[in-house]
Design a protein around this motif. Structure first.
Motif, mmCIF file in Angstrom:
data_model
loop_
_atom_site.group_PDB
_atom_site.id
_atom_site.type_symbol
_atom_site.label_atom_id
_atom_site.label_comp_id
_atom_site.label_asym_id
_atom_site.label_seq_id
_atom_site.Cartn_x
_atom_site.Cartn_y
_atom_site.Cartn_z
ATOM 1 N N GLU A 199 8.391 18.485 3.202
ATOM 2 C CA GLU A 199 8.833 17.367 2.379
ATOM 3 C C GLU A 199 8.055 15.892 2.488
ATOM 4 O O GLU A 199 8.578 15.079 1.781
ATOM 5 C CB GLU A 199 10.255 17.099 2.530
ATOM 6 C CG GLU A 199 10.639 16.641 4.049
ATOM 7 C CD GLU A 199 10.840 17.837 5.114
ATOM 8 O OE1 GLU A 199 11.339 17.364 6.104
ATOM 9 O OE2 GLU A 199 10.718 18.966 4.867
ATOM 10 N N ALA A 200 6.783 16.296 2.835
ATOM 11 C CA ALA A 200 6.161 14.889 2.883
ATOM 12 C C ALA A 200 5.731 14.493 1.457
ATOM 13 O O ALA A 200 5.180 15.317 0.822
ATOM 14 C CB ALA A 200 4.918 15.135 4.143
ATOM 15 N N VAL A 201 5.586 13.067 1.243
ATOM 16 C CA VAL A 201 5.351 12.317 0.135
ATOM 17 C C VAL A 201 4.968 11.094 0.504
ATOM 18 O O VAL A 201 5.419 10.289 1.347
ATOM 19 C CB VAL A 201 6.666 12.179 -0.838
ATOM 20 C CG1 VAL A 201 7.006 13.723 -1.481
ATOM 21 C CG2 VAL A 201 7.771 11.376 -0.180
ATOM 22 N N SER A 243 -4.409 3.182 -1.331
ATOM 23 C CA SER A 243 -3.852 3.767 -2.880
ATOM 24 C C SER A 243 -3.188 5.157 -2.368
ATOM 25 O O SER A 243 -3.336 5.858 -1.467
ATOM 26 C CB SER A 243 -5.123 3.893 -3.763
ATOM 27 O OG SER A 243 -5.920 4.905 -3.246
ATOM 28 N N LYS A 244 -2.597 5.819 -3.506
ATOM 29 C CA LYS A 244 -1.875 6.995 -3.355
ATOM 30 C C LYS A 244 -2.979 8.092 -3.298
ATOM 31 O O LYS A 244 -2.936 9.072 -2.376
ATOM 32 C CB LYS A 244 -1.140 7.393 -4.741
ATOM 33 C CG LYS A 244 -0.173 8.504 -4.382
ATOM 34 C CD LYS A 244 0.722 8.767 -5.764
ATOM 35 C CE LYS A 244 1.847 7.917 -5.778
ATOM 36 N NZ LYS A 244 3.083 8.236 -6.738
ATOM 37 N N VAL A 275 10.441 8.364 8.935
ATOM 38 C CA VAL A 275 9.733 8.298 9.451
ATOM 39 C C VAL A 275 8.360 8.342 8.651
ATOM 40 O O VAL A 275 8.189 9.226 7.828
ATOM 41 C CB VAL A 275 9.764 9.734 10.479
ATOM 42 C CG1 VAL A 275 8.157 9.867 11.231
ATOM 43 C CG2 VAL A 275 10.697 9.785 11.367
ATOM 44 N N LEU A 276 7.674 7.482 8.798
ATOM 45 C CA LEU A 276 6.341 7.177 7.974
ATOM 46 C C LEU A 276 5.321 7.236 8.903
ATOM 47 O O LEU A 276 5.052 6.779 9.886
ATOM 48 C CB LEU A 276 6.455 5.791 7.188
ATOM 49 C CG LEU A 276 7.835 5.720 6.458
ATOM 50 C CD1 LEU A 276 8.159 4.041 6.229
ATOM 51 C CD2 LEU A 276 7.684 6.206 5.253
ATOM 52 N N VAL A 277 4.029 7.608 8.073
ATOM 53 C CA VAL A 277 2.733 7.742 8.991
ATOM 54 C C VAL A 277 1.577 7.167 8.028
ATOM 55 O O VAL A 277 1.583 7.233 6.821
ATOM 56 C CB VAL A 277 2.467 9.263 9.333
ATOM 57 C CG1 VAL A 277 3.427 9.874 10.179
ATOM 58 C CG2 VAL A 277 2.376 10.311 8.224
ATOM 59 N N GLY A 278 0.708 6.831 8.829
ATOM 60 C CA GLY A 278 -0.453 6.290 8.125
ATOM 61 C C GLY A 278 -0.470 5.108 7.301
ATOM 62 O O GLY A 278 0.692 4.444 7.416
ATOM 63 N N GLY A 309 0.908 -1.252 -0.055
ATOM 64 C CA GLY A 309 -0.002 -0.021 -0.103
ATOM 65 C C GLY A 309 0.722 1.228 0.092
ATOM 66 O O GLY A 309 2.031 1.143 -0.533
ATOM 67 N N TYR A 310 0.499 2.142 0.808
ATOM 68 C CA TYR A 310 1.337 3.462 0.880
ATOM 69 C C TYR A 310 1.173 3.874 1.997
ATOM 70 O O TYR A 310 0.515 3.921 2.863
ATOM 71 C CB TYR A 310 0.558 4.553 -0.171
ATOM 72 C CG TYR A 310 0.840 4.353 -1.378
ATOM 73 C CD1 TYR A 310 1.786 5.046 -2.201
ATOM 74 C CD2 TYR A 310 0.055 3.535 -2.368
ATOM 75 C CE1 TYR A 310 2.154 4.788 -3.621
ATOM 76 C CE2 TYR A 310 0.156 3.263 -3.726
ATOM 77 C CZ TYR A 310 0.982 4.017 -4.220
ATOM 78 O OH TYR A 310 1.190 3.596 -5.595
ATOM 79 N N LYS A 311 2.158 4.614 2.526
ATOM 80 C CA LYS A 311 2.466 5.365 3.628
ATOM 81 C C LYS A 311 2.961 6.773 3.252
ATOM 82 O O LYS A 311 3.473 7.016 2.528
ATOM 83 C CB LYS A 311 3.405 4.634 4.811
ATOM 84 C CG LYS A 311 3.002 3.380 5.475
ATOM 85 C CD LYS A 311 3.889 3.057 6.620
ATOM 86 C CE LYS A 311 3.079 2.035 7.266
ATOM 87 N NZ LYS A 311 2.163 2.270 8.312
ATOM 88 N N ILE A 312 2.713 7.760 4.333
ATOM 89 C CA ILE A 312 3.209 8.986 3.836
ATOM 90 C C ILE A 312 4.674 9.216 4.643
ATOM 91 O O ILE A 312 4.807 9.083 5.867
ATOM 92 C CB ILE A 312 2.398 10.322 4.346
ATOM 93 C CG1 ILE A 312 1.082 10.133 3.677
ATOM 94 C CG2 ILE A 312 3.074 11.492 4.191
ATOM 95 C CD1 ILE A 312 -0.085 10.936 4.313
#
Length: 176
Positions: A161-163, A144-145, A137-140, A95-98
Motif C-alpha cells: 500500500e506504499a504511495v 518530485s513524485k 510511517v513515511l520514508v525518504g 516535496g514528497y515522502k513515501i
C-alpha cells in the motif's frame, strides 16, 4: 492660588487645542505597502517638501533639464539558483515522502520502522502523529513524485500500500 491654577489650566487648554495629530497614509518605498502614521499635518507638510526638494536636487534651475535618472529600481537579471542556494534560503520545502503504512498505535509504528530499516537501511523512516490516534510511517525525501518512483518500486515489493504523498522535507535530504 486656586484662581491662578484655573487660569493656567485655561490658557494651557487653548495652547494645546491647536495641536492635533491625524493619521497620514504613506506608501513604503521598498515594498509598496501602505503605512498609517499618526502625525501633525504641519510635520507631514514639512516632510513632503523635504522629499520634493530631494527629488529635484539633480535639476539645474535655469536650464530645466534633468541631470538624474528617474528609475528607482535596480534591475537584476534572473538566473537559476543552485541547489545549495535554494537549500540555504529555504531549508524546508514542499516535496514528497513515501507513505508505507498507517497504523493505530505508536508501538505498531515503531515496529514497522524497525522492520523497514532492516529491509531498507539506505532510506530514512519517520513517524507522523498528525492523524492521532493513527500514525503514518513515511520514508525518504524527494523533490518530485517522479524522483520517488525508483524507491517506490522497491518498497512496493514489501509494503503493497506504499504511495508517494506531499510532505515537507529538509532540502539537503531531498533526492532528484
Amino acid at each position: 492660588m486656586k484662581i491662578l491654577k484655573q487660569v493656567v489650566l485655561f490658557i494651557g487648554l487653548f495652547c494645546f487645542a491647536g495641536l492635533s495629530a491625524q493619521q497620514v497614509v504613506k506608501t513604503d518605498t521598498l515594498s509598496g505597502n501602505p503605512l498609517t502614521i499618526t502625525m501633525d499635518q504641519k510635520i507631514n507638510d514639512l516632510l513632503q517638501s523635504a522629499e520634493d526638494k530631494c527629488s529635484m536636487a539633480g535639476e539645474s534651475p535655469d536650464s530645466g533639464e534633468d541631470n538624474y535618472t528617474t528609475s528607482t529600481k535596480i534591475a537584476v537579471p534572473e538566473r537559476t539558483m543552485s541547489r545549495a542556494e535554494i537549500c540555504r534560503k529555504y531549508p524546508r520545502i514542499m516535496g514528497y515522502k513515501i507513505q508505507i503504512v498507517v497504523v493505530k498505535s505508536n508501538d505498531e509504528a515503531n515496529k514497522v520502522i524497525t522492520y523497514f530499516r532492516s529491509k531498507f537501511p539506505d532510506l530514512k523512516a519517520i513517524r507522523d502523529a498528525s492523524l492521532r490516534p493513527n500514525y503514518k510511517v513515511l520514508v525518504g525525501s524527494y523533490f518530485s513524485k517522479e524522483a520517488a518512483q525508483k524507491d517506490l518500486a522497491r518498497i512496493k515489493g514489501t509494503f503493497k500500500e506504499a504511495v508517494p504523498v506531499k510532505y515537507y522535507i529538509f532540502c539537503v535530504e531531498g533526492k532528484d
